[in-house]
Design a protein around this motif. Structure first.
Motif, PDB file in Angstrom:
ATOM      1  N   HIS A 162       8.647 -18.756  10.471  1.00 27.61           N
ATOM      2  CA  HIS A 162       7.263 -18.283  10.567  1.00 27.61           C
ATOM      3  C   HIS A 162       6.964 -17.122   9.616  1.00 27.61           C
ATOM      4  O   HIS A 162       5.812 -16.677   9.524  1.00 27.61           O
ATOM      5  CB  HIS A 162       6.957 -17.855  12.005  1.00 27.61           C
ATOM      6  N   GLU A 163       7.969 -16.604   8.930  1.00 27.00           N
ATOM      7  CA  GLU A 163       7.741 -15.488   8.020  1.00 27.00           C
ATOM      8  C   GLU A 163       6.982 -15.967   6.786  1.00 27.00           C
ATOM      9  O   GLU A 163       7.360 -16.952   6.154  1.00 27.00           O
ATOM     10  CB  GLU A 163       9.070 -14.862   7.591  1.00 27.00           C
ATOM     11  N   VAL A 180      13.107  -6.122   2.195  1.00 22.70           N
ATOM     12  CA  VAL A 180      14.116  -6.830   1.406  1.00 22.70           C
ATOM     13  C   VAL A 180      15.387  -7.034   2.221  1.00 22.70           C
ATOM     14  O   VAL A 180      15.954  -8.135   2.261  1.00 22.70           O
ATOM     15  CB  VAL A 180      14.425  -6.056   0.106  1.00 22.70           C
ATOM     16  N   ASP A 181      15.852  -5.981   2.892  1.00 23.26           N
ATOM     17  CA  ASP A 181      17.079  -6.076   3.683  1.00 23.26           C
ATOM     18  C   ASP A 181      16.932  -7.061   4.836  1.00 23.26           C
ATOM     19  O   ASP A 181      17.873  -7.775   5.180  1.00 23.26           O
ATOM     20  CB  ASP A 181      17.461  -4.704   4.224  1.00 23.26           C
ATOM     21  N   GLN A 182      15.749  -7.088   5.430  1.00 26.21           N
ATOM     22  CA  GLN A 182      15.513  -7.966   6.579  1.00 26.21           C
ATOM     23  C   GLN A 182      15.541  -9.441   6.183  1.00 26.21           C
ATOM     24  O   GLN A 182      15.983 -10.296   6.957  1.00 26.21           O
ATOM     25  CB  GLN A 182      14.163  -7.624   7.218  1.00 26.21           C
ATOM     26  N   ARG A 183      15.087  -9.742   4.959  1.00 27.51           N
ATOM     27  CA  ARG A 183      14.854 -11.140   4.600  1.00 27.51           C
ATOM     28  C   ARG A 183      15.719 -11.676   3.462  1.00 27.51           C
ATOM     29  O   ARG A 183      15.584 -12.839   3.089  1.00 27.51           O
ATOM     30  CB  ARG A 183      13.375 -11.331   4.250  1.00 27.51           C
ATOM     31  N   LYS A 184      16.620 -10.858   2.944  1.00 29.43           N
ATOM     32  CA  LYS A 184      17.395 -11.315   1.789  1.00 29.43           C
ATOM     33  C   LYS A 184      18.440 -12.364   2.161  1.00 29.43           C
ATOM     34  O   LYS A 184      18.869 -13.141   1.297  1.00 29.43           O
ATOM     35  CB  LYS A 184      18.071 -10.136   1.098  1.00 29.43           C
ATOM     36  N   ASP A 185      18.882 -12.402   3.414  1.00 27.45           N
ATOM     37  CA  ASP A 185      19.898 -13.356   3.826  1.00 27.45           C
ATOM     38  C   ASP A 185      19.346 -14.489   4.686  1.00 27.45           C
ATOM     39  O   ASP A 185      19.729 -15.642   4.541  1.00 27.45           O
ATOM     40  CB  ASP A 185      21.018 -12.648   4.582  1.00 27.45           C
ATOM     41  N   ARG A 186      18.430 -14.139   5.597  1.00 29.28           N
ATOM     42  CA  ARG A 186      17.924 -15.144   6.522  1.00 29.28           C
ATOM     43  C   ARG A 186      16.461 -14.868   6.836  1.00 29.28           C
ATOM     44  O   ARG A 186      16.097 -13.743   7.152  1.00 29.28           O
ATOM     45  CB  ARG A 186      18.743 -15.119   7.821  1.00 29.28           C
ATOM     46  N   VAL A 187      15.650 -15.890   6.725  1.00 29.24           N
ATOM     47  CA  VAL A 187      14.219 -15.748   6.991  1.00 29.24           C
ATOM     48  C   VAL A 187      13.809 -16.759   8.047  1.00 29.24           C
ATOM     49  O   VAL A 187      14.120 -17.947   7.941  1.00 29.24           O
ATOM     50  CB  VAL A 187      13.387 -15.968   5.701  1.00 29.24           C
ATOM     51  N   LYS A 208       0.846  -1.195   0.000  1.00 32.72           N
ATOM     52  CA  LYS A 208       0.000   0.000   0.000  1.00 32.72           C
ATOM     53  C   LYS A 208       0.875   1.237   0.000  1.00 32.72           C
ATOM     54  O   LYS A 208       1.892   1.292   0.695  1.00 32.72           O
ATOM     55  CB  LYS A 208      -0.896   0.006   1.248  1.00 32.72           C
ATOM     56  N   THR A 209       0.506   2.232  -0.808  1.00 33.71           N
ATOM     57  CA  THR A 209       1.219   3.493  -0.822  1.00 33.71           C
ATOM     58  C   THR A 209       0.225   4.643  -0.892  1.00 33.71           C
ATOM     59  O   THR A 209      -0.915   4.459  -1.307  1.00 33.71           O
ATOM     60  CB  THR A 209       2.205   3.573  -2.014  1.00 33.71           C
ATOM     61  N   GLY A 210       0.679   5.816  -0.474  1.00 32.86           N
ATOM     62  CA  GLY A 210      -0.196   6.987  -0.447  1.00 32.86           C
ATOM     63  C   GLY A 210      -0.358   7.498   0.955  1.00 32.86           C
ATOM     64  O   GLY A 210       0.626   7.841   1.630  1.00 32.86           O
ATOM     65  N   ASN A 211      -1.601   7.551   1.419  1.00 36.18           N
ATOM     66  CA  ASN A 211      -1.885   8.009   2.773  1.00 36.18           C
ATOM     67  C   ASN A 211      -1.182   7.150   3.818  1.00 36.18           C
ATOM     68  O   ASN A 211      -0.760   7.641   4.861  1.00 36.18           O
ATOM     69  CB  ASN A 211      -3.403   7.973   3.002  1.00 36.18           C
ATOM     70  N   GLU A 212      -1.047   5.855   3.538  1.00 33.71           N
ATOM     71  CA  GLU A 212      -0.363   4.914   4.419  1.00 33.71           C
ATOM     72  C   GLU A 212       0.528   4.012   3.571  1.00 33.71           C
ATOM     73  O   GLU A 212       0.176   3.663   2.450  1.00 33.71           O
ATOM     74  CB  GLU A 212      -1.383   4.057   5.171  1.00 33.71           C
ATOM     75  N   THR A 213       1.703   3.674   4.108  1.00 38.91           N
ATOM     76  CA  THR A 213       2.605   2.763   3.412  1.00 38.91           C
ATOM     77  C   THR A 213       2.676   1.465   4.198  1.00 38.91           C
ATOM     78  O   THR A 213       2.888   1.470   5.408  1.00 38.91           O
ATOM     79  CB  THR A 213       4.012   3.371   3.278  1.00 38.91           C
ATOM     80  N   LEU A 214       2.497   0.347   3.485  1.00 37.46           N
ATOM     81  CA  LEU A 214       2.367  -0.936   4.168  1.00 37.46           C
ATOM     82  C   LEU A 214       2.831  -2.062   3.258  1.00 37.46           C
ATOM     83  O   LEU A 214       2.592  -2.038   2.054  1.00 37.46           O
ATOM     84  CB  LEU A 214       0.894  -1.159   4.545  1.00 37.46           C
ATOM     85  N   VAL A 215       3.510  -3.059   3.848  1.00 37.85           N
ATOM     86  CA  VAL A 215       3.837  -4.304   3.159  1.00 37.85           C
ATOM     87  C   VAL A 215       3.345  -5.436   4.040  1.00 37.85           C
ATOM     88  O   VAL A 215       3.747  -5.554   5.196  1.00 37.85           O
ATOM     89  CB  VAL A 215       5.351  -4.457   2.911  1.00 37.85           C
ATOM     90  N   THR A 216       2.451  -6.271   3.498  1.00 35.88           N
ATOM     91  CA  THR A 216       1.885  -7.349   4.300  1.00 35.88           C
ATOM     92  C   THR A 216       1.462  -8.498   3.386  1.00 35.88           C
ATOM     93  O   THR A 216       1.711  -8.468   2.180  1.00 35.88           O
ATOM     94  CB  THR A 216       0.693  -6.845   5.136  1.00 35.88           C
ATOM     95  N   THR A 217       0.843  -9.512   3.955  1.00 33.11           N
ATOM     96  CA  THR A 217       0.327 -10.635   3.174  1.00 33.11           C
ATOM     97  C   THR A 217      -1.092 -10.963   3.627  1.00 33.11           C
ATOM     98  O   THR A 217      -1.479 -10.655   4.755  1.00 33.11           O
ATOM     99  CB  THR A 217       1.195 -11.894   3.330  1.00 33.11           C
ATOM    100  N   GLU A 218      -1.846 -11.598   2.738  1.00 31.75           N
ATOM    101  CA  GLU A 218      -3.191 -12.076   3.052  1.00 31.75           C
ATOM    102  C   GLU A 218      -3.380 -13.446   2.411  1.00 31.75           C
ATOM    103  O   GLU A 218      -2.831 -13.719   1.343  1.00 31.75           O
ATOM    104  CB  GLU A 218      -4.263 -11.111   2.540  1.00 31.75           C
ATOM    105  N   PRO A 219      -4.161 -14.331   3.045  1.00 35.48           N
ATOM    106  CA  PRO A 219      -4.322 -15.692   2.537  1.00 35.48           C
ATOM    107  C   PRO A 219      -5.225 -15.819   1.315  1.00 35.48           C
ATOM    108  O   PRO A 219      -5.152 -16.811   0.588  1.00 35.48           O
ATOM    109  CB  PRO A 219      -4.919 -16.442   3.724  1.00 35.48           C
ATOM    110  N   SER A 220      -6.094 -14.851   1.081  1.00 36.52           N
ATOM    111  CA  SER A 220      -7.027 -14.931  -0.039  1.00 36.52           C
ATOM    112  C   SER A 220      -7.316 -13.540  -0.566  1.00 36.52           C
ATOM    113  O   SER A 220      -7.075 -12.534   0.113  1.00 36.52           O
ATOM    114  CB  SER A 220      -8.349 -15.596   0.396  1.00 36.52           C
ATOM    115  N   ILE A 221      -7.840 -13.472  -1.774  1.00 40.71           N
ATOM    116  CA  ILE A 221      -8.184 -12.169  -2.350  1.00 40.71           C
ATOM    117  C   ILE A 221      -9.355 -11.553  -1.588  1.00 40.71           C
ATOM    118  O   ILE A 221      -9.476 -10.326  -1.504  1.00 40.71           O
ATOM    119  CB  ILE A 221      -8.498 -12.303  -3.857  1.00 40.71           C
ATOM    120  N   LEU A 222     -10.190 -12.407  -0.992  1.00 36.60           N
ATOM    121  CA  LEU A 222     -11.277 -11.900  -0.162  1.00 36.60           C
ATOM    122  C   LEU A 222     -10.717 -11.179   1.060  1.00 36.60           C
ATOM    123  O   LEU A 222     -11.209 -10.116   1.445  1.00 36.60           O
ATOM    124  CB  LEU A 222     -12.197 -13.043   0.267  1.00 36.60           C
ATOM    125  N   ASN A 223      -9.672 -11.740   1.673  1.00 39.65           N
ATOM    126  CA  ASN A 223      -9.027 -11.081   2.802  1.00 39.65           C
ATOM    127  C   ASN A 223      -8.376  -9.768   2.385  1.00 39.65           C
ATOM    128  O   ASN A 223      -8.395  -8.786   3.143  1.00 39.65           O
ATOM    129  CB  ASN A 223      -7.977 -11.993   3.432  1.00 39.65           C
TER     130      ASN A 223
END
Length: 282
Positions: free
Chosen positions: A220-221, A210-217, A50-65
């Motif tokens: 549970h991520e 990207v920096d957090q997860r490019k080497d080690r994940v 999400k970008t604009g009023n709020e910036t967010l990176v997340t995941t959801e299990p379905s398009i309905l979610n």
């Protein structure tokens, strides 16, 4: 100074009858509180940026979610998804053919989606036979996600007014013409991350992931090291929607899209033409 494109949207949605004082207030809050979503399938979940009023990176299990947790929010003007929206009854989609031609050596990143009856077939052997004896594995594994979005948009009319299709590689190459490396390489990831610098908040948020997860994940991520390209794909879709100030579907809502030359056809159930949106040139 108020955005003329935003003013056109508010006037069109109000039937042109909105009062000047009300218009100014509406434009003020719209300018400050507008967001856009980019969504991409990340092999087990949907990556949402999400970008604009709020910036967010997340995941959801379905398009309905995705819709319930983000898309239906009042501040979200539009959603760009890297998934085919609108299926042909016969033949192939003109937007896929034009996108593949534009990407040239990377044209294989565009899946040629067959007619609806094949996409809705449950057995691979049957689908392959219906498709003339040939059906790629990537296309086959994408079919459930295509059906998921198709059924969802048939049931949620309000979502259909906000959700559009795009293709990340088309968008990246529209922002920067000389994309050199494949997206699943370190160099390709850095190259695409650089494109996001035009939106500083978006770039900062995605770069942190990207920096957090490019080497080690951690186990549970939900976004693994191997799916970081999907985050970048979702991010460029959000950036594209923001760049073209994409709003709800209407005759007055013009935006650049493929196909530009051929007849796009129409999905009778959804009542829309299959098309792939892309950003205007810088």
């Amino acid at each position: 100074m108020m955005s003329s494109s935003l003013e056109e949207v508010w006037r069109s949605e109000s039937g042109g009858s909105i009062k000047p004082r009300t218009l100014k207030r509406a434009l003020y809050f719209s300018f400050r509180m507008v967001s856009y979503l980019g969504v991409d399938w990340a092999g087990g979940c949907w990556a949402v940026v999400k970008t604009g009023n709020e910036t967010l990176v997340t995941t959801e299990p379905s398009i309905l979610n995705v819709w319930h947790e983000h898309g239906q929010d009042d501040d979200v003007r539009s959603i760009l998804v890297d998934i085919p929206i609108g299926l042909p009854e016969d033949g192939v989609r003109a937007c896929d053919e034009e996108a593949s031609e534009r990407l040239k050596s990377q044209g294989n990143t565009v899946f040629s989606i067959p007619r609806k009856a094949i996409v809705e077939t449950e057995q691979y052997g049957d689908a392959r036979e219906m498709n003339g004896g040939s059906l790629g594995s990537q296309s086959w594994w994408l079919f459930p996600r295509i059906r998921e979005v198709d059924v969802f948009l048939q049931e949620y009319e309000d979502a259909l007014t906000k959700m559009y299709e795009s293709h990340p590689e088309i968008c990246f190459r529209r922002f920067v013409h000389d994309i050199e490396y494949a997206k699943d390489t370190v160099a390709g990831r850095e190259e695409r991350l650089e494109v996001l610098r035009t939106d500083s908040d978006l770039h900062k948020e995605v770069e942190a992931v990207v920096d957090q997860r490019k080497d080690r994940v951690e186990w549970h991520e939900r976004i693994s090291k191997g799916r970081l390209d999907d985050v970048l794909d979702a991010a460029v879709l959000a950036l594209t929607a923001k760049r073209i100030e994409l709003g709800r579907r209407s005759e007055s809502n013009e935006y650049p899209a493929l196909p530009e030359e051929d007849d796009p056809g129409e999905d009778e159930k959804l009542g829309i033409s299959p098309e792939i949106l892309y950003p205007r040139a810088l």
